[in-house]
Design a protein around this motif. Sequence first.
Motif, PDB file in Angstrom:
ATOM      1  N   GLU A 152      15.267  -9.167 -46.230  1.00  0.00           N
ATOM      2  CA  GLU A 152      14.696  -8.572 -44.779  1.00  0.00           C
ATOM      3  C   GLU A 152      15.998  -8.700 -43.754  1.00  0.00           C
ATOM      4  OE1 GLU A 152      10.851  -9.844 -43.623  1.00  0.00           O
ATOM      5  OE2 GLU A 152      10.413 -10.548 -45.633  1.00  0.00           O
ATOM      6  N   LYS A 153      16.119  -7.844 -42.830  1.00  0.00           N
ATOM      7  CA  LYS A 153      16.711  -7.729 -41.806  1.00  0.00           C
ATOM      8  C   LYS A 153      16.479  -8.297 -40.641  1.00  0.00           C
ATOM      9  CE  LYS A 153      19.596  -5.142 -44.351  1.00  0.00           C
ATOM     10  NZ  LYS A 153      21.029  -5.683 -44.935  1.00  0.00           N
ATOM     11  N   VAL A 154      17.297  -8.547 -39.766  1.00  0.00           N
ATOM     12  CA  VAL A 154      16.886  -9.224 -38.424  1.00  0.00           C
ATOM     13  C   VAL A 154      17.633  -8.568 -37.434  1.00  0.00           C
ATOM     14  CG1 VAL A 154      16.943 -11.177 -36.743  1.00  0.00           C
ATOM     15  CG2 VAL A 154      16.222 -11.476 -39.178  1.00  0.00           C
ATOM     16  N   ILE A 155      17.337  -7.920 -36.236  1.00  0.00           N
ATOM     17  CA  ILE A 155      18.085  -7.225 -35.427  1.00  0.00           C
ATOM     18  C   ILE A 155      18.198  -8.012 -33.840  1.00  0.00           C
ATOM     19  CG2 ILE A 155      18.042  -5.333 -33.711  1.00  0.00           C
ATOM     20  CD1 ILE A 155      18.518  -4.442 -36.869  1.00  0.00           C
ATOM     21  N   TYR A 156      19.289  -8.575 -33.389  1.00  0.00           N
ATOM     22  CA  TYR A 156      19.470  -9.270 -32.486  1.00  0.00           C
ATOM     23  C   TYR A 156      20.016  -8.499 -31.422  1.00  0.00           C
ATOM     24  CZ  TYR A 156      19.404 -13.174 -35.865  1.00  0.00           C
ATOM     25  OH  TYR A 156      19.044 -14.001 -36.990  1.00  0.00           O
ATOM     26  N   LYS A 157      19.254  -8.747 -30.186  1.00  0.00           N
ATOM     27  CA  LYS A 157      19.609  -7.885 -29.127  1.00  0.00           C
ATOM     28  C   LYS A 157      19.335  -8.511 -27.780  1.00  0.00           C
ATOM     29  CE  LYS A 157      15.569  -5.168 -29.246  1.00  0.00           C
ATOM     30  NZ  LYS A 157      14.710  -3.813 -29.312  1.00  0.00           N
ATOM     31  N   ASN A 158      19.737  -8.114 -26.566  1.00  0.00           N
ATOM     32  CA  ASN A 158      19.232  -8.667 -25.186  1.00  0.00           C
ATOM     33  C   ASN A 158      19.070  -7.288 -24.348  1.00  0.00           C
ATOM     34  OD1 ASN A 158      21.899  -8.023 -24.281  1.00  0.00           O
ATOM     35  ND2 ASN A 158      22.631 -10.256 -24.742  1.00  0.00           N
ATOM     36  N   ASP A 159      18.753  -7.745 -23.149  1.00  0.00           N
ATOM     37  CA  ASP A 159      18.580  -6.481 -21.937  1.00  0.00           C
ATOM     38  C   ASP A 159      19.915  -6.189 -21.290  1.00  0.00           C
ATOM     39  OD1 ASP A 159      16.118  -6.231 -22.995  1.00  0.00           O
ATOM     40  OD2 ASP A 159      15.238  -7.691 -21.637  1.00  0.00           O
ATOM     41  N   ASN A 160      21.024  -6.948 -21.617  1.00  0.00           N
ATOM     42  CA  ASN A 160      22.333  -6.622 -20.914  1.00  0.00           C
ATOM     43  C   ASN A 160      22.934  -5.448 -21.328  1.00  0.00           C
ATOM     44  OD1 ASN A 160      22.034  -9.328 -19.628  1.00  0.00           O
ATOM     45  ND2 ASN A 160      23.082 -10.282 -21.378  1.00  0.00           N
ATOM     46  N   THR A 161      23.611  -4.773 -20.431  1.00  0.00           N
ATOM     47  CA  THR A 161      24.158  -3.618 -20.551  1.00  0.00           C
ATOM     48  C   THR A 161      25.586  -3.498 -20.717  1.00  0.00           C
ATOM     49  OG1 THR A 161      24.533  -3.155 -18.188  1.00  0.00           O
ATOM     50  CG2 THR A 161      22.343  -2.270 -19.195  1.00  0.00           C
ATOM     51  N   MET A 162      26.407  -4.487 -20.172  1.00  0.00           N
ATOM     52  CA  MET A 162      27.840  -4.546 -20.189  1.00  0.00           C
ATOM     53  C   MET A 162      28.397  -4.812 -21.566  1.00  0.00           C
ATOM     54  SD  MET A 162      28.643  -6.454 -16.568  1.00  0.00           S
ATOM     55  CE  MET A 162      30.558  -6.313 -16.640  1.00  0.00           C
ATOM     56  N   VAL A 163      29.141  -4.198 -22.288  1.00  0.00           N
ATOM     57  CA  VAL A 163      29.636  -4.336 -23.529  1.00  0.00           C
ATOM     58  C   VAL A 163      31.181  -5.083 -23.352  1.00  0.00           C
ATOM     59  CG1 VAL A 163      30.771  -3.077 -25.634  1.00  0.00           C
ATOM     60  CG2 VAL A 163      28.946  -1.905 -24.190  1.00  0.00           C
ATOM     61  N   ARG A 164      30.999  -6.171 -24.328  1.00  0.00           N
ATOM     62  CA  ARG A 164      32.043  -6.994 -24.339  1.00  0.00           C
ATOM     63  C   ARG A 164      33.559  -6.615 -24.679  1.00  0.00           C
ATOM     64  NH1 ARG A 164      30.861  -9.906 -28.116  1.00  0.00           N
ATOM     65  NH2 ARG A 164      31.849  -8.649 -29.845  1.00  0.00           N
ATOM     66  N   CYS A 169      26.578  -9.996 -20.930  1.00  0.00           N
ATOM     67  CA  CYS A 169      27.046  -9.133 -21.795  1.00  0.00           C
ATOM     68  C   CYS A 169      25.889  -8.663 -22.825  1.00  0.00           C
ATOM     69  CB  CYS A 169      28.097  -9.588 -22.757  1.00  0.00           C
ATOM     70  SG  CYS A 169      28.926  -8.600 -23.911  1.00  0.00           S
ATOM     71  N   SER A 170      26.130  -7.647 -23.544  1.00  0.00           N
ATOM     72  CA  SER A 170      25.106  -7.259 -24.305  1.00  0.00           C
ATOM     73  C   SER A 170      25.617  -7.795 -25.889  1.00  0.00           C
ATOM     74  CB  SER A 170      25.275  -5.558 -24.484  1.00  0.00           C
ATOM     75  OG  SER A 170      26.433  -5.019 -24.749  1.00  0.00           O
ATOM     76  N   ILE A 171      24.870  -7.495 -27.032  1.00  0.00           N
ATOM     77  CA  ILE A 171      25.220  -8.204 -28.239  1.00  0.00           C
ATOM     78  C   ILE A 171      25.532  -6.864 -29.008  1.00  0.00           C
ATOM     79  CG2 ILE A 171      24.176  -8.926 -30.404  1.00  0.00           C
ATOM     80  CD1 ILE A 171      22.044 -10.605 -28.624  1.00  0.00           C
ATOM     81  N   GLY A 172      26.809  -7.054 -29.888  1.00  0.00           N
ATOM     82  CA  GLY A 172      27.132  -5.713 -30.473  1.00  0.00           C
ATOM     83  C   GLY A 172      28.505  -5.385 -30.314  1.00  0.00           C
ATOM     84  N   ALA A 173      29.008  -4.905 -31.311  1.00  0.00           N
ATOM     85  CA  ALA A 173      30.659  -4.452 -31.264  1.00  0.00           C
ATOM     86  C   ALA A 173      30.707  -3.144 -32.200  1.00  0.00           C
ATOM     87  CB  ALA A 173      31.613  -5.415 -31.939  1.00  0.00           C
TER      88      ALA A 173
END
Length: 373
Positions: A172-184, A344-348
């Motif tokens: 199974e997969k897990v998606i991690y996210k938040n509500d922030n909009t700025m990209v690191r 900051c948002s989550i993701g790269a």
Amino acid sequence: MKVENLVKIIGSDFYTGVPDSQLKALCNYLMNTYGIDKKHHIIAANEGNCTALAAGYHLATGKVPVVYMQNSGEGNIINPVASLLNDKVYAIPVVFIIGWRGEPGIHDEPQHIYQGEVTIKLLDDMGIDSFIIGQDTTDEEVENAMKEFQKKLAEGKDVAFVIRKGALVYDEKVIYKNDNTMVREEIIQHIVDKTGEDPIVSTTGKASRELFETRVKNGQSHKYDFLTVGSMGHSSSIALGVAINKPQTKVWCVDGDGAVLMHMGSMALLGSNKPENVVHIIINNGAHETVGGMPTVASSIDLVKIAEGCGYPYAVSVDNFEDLDKELEAAGNRKCLSMIEVKCSIGARADLGRPTTTAIENKNNFMEYLRQI
């Protein structure tokens, strides 16, 4: 081996740890099964922290807890293992699950090489019996190992499962996210634009990788940056050591929320010394993103108040680029210790590269630059 089977074989109902990419299957299983649950699963600030938490669980319940971590965390557990858990002290049984980064013969990043070489030796030196789980290890072999471990645990001793790359699987997969909009990566690009030729000390993980690639994109030298590829939680102390000895030079520390939490005493050290030439930037996405995205507690605490309480003369939080640019400009001109938290948002991006210079080359280039300024 399916992670569900490992969990069943161990038979514990309490897990605490610090996330690791090698243990992503276990981390995702725990998040899907328990989330963050005080009774069953707590993500700790550092590995020593979760070892002590596990000890408290045992004292209250009489049951055996599980502590999971990357092998880099062995250094953080040596003190509580030796002076708290050990059977010559309180004899508190714990099952450790340790991701084996830098295993000899397996290519890995420079910060993992030596740690990988001494992983089993450190466990042996601490009196912790270990069993290595690889891709070909059978459930029966793990069951037999656990039967032997039960004898050790009953004597108040500690044991460890050491997990090779790709040994654990979870469908199974897990998606991690938040509500922030700025990209690191964009945040780091703005920092580089404002810092000019000032030295930067950056924290471990994707932040340092993105700083390196920002310099490449800009056609700039890497000599301005010290990339703290390991030693999670210590980049701000490195920056302090540089700043004290280069008092006329503005020194910038690009930190992460997980790193700050891991060794938060470094903020107290900065605040008590109050170096006028340090800007401490904490990029906060509330996640251990580099190792998979599991949450930290940084989304629910006030880093500005913590910085102020530690003695920082100036601390602020921003969540947009207009305010970030304004605060970076002001910090560059301000003659006092400053902290800027950046939400900051989550993701790269998927094609994010790694530094093409060696750690020794990075150190030598940075030191040579510091000698010139």
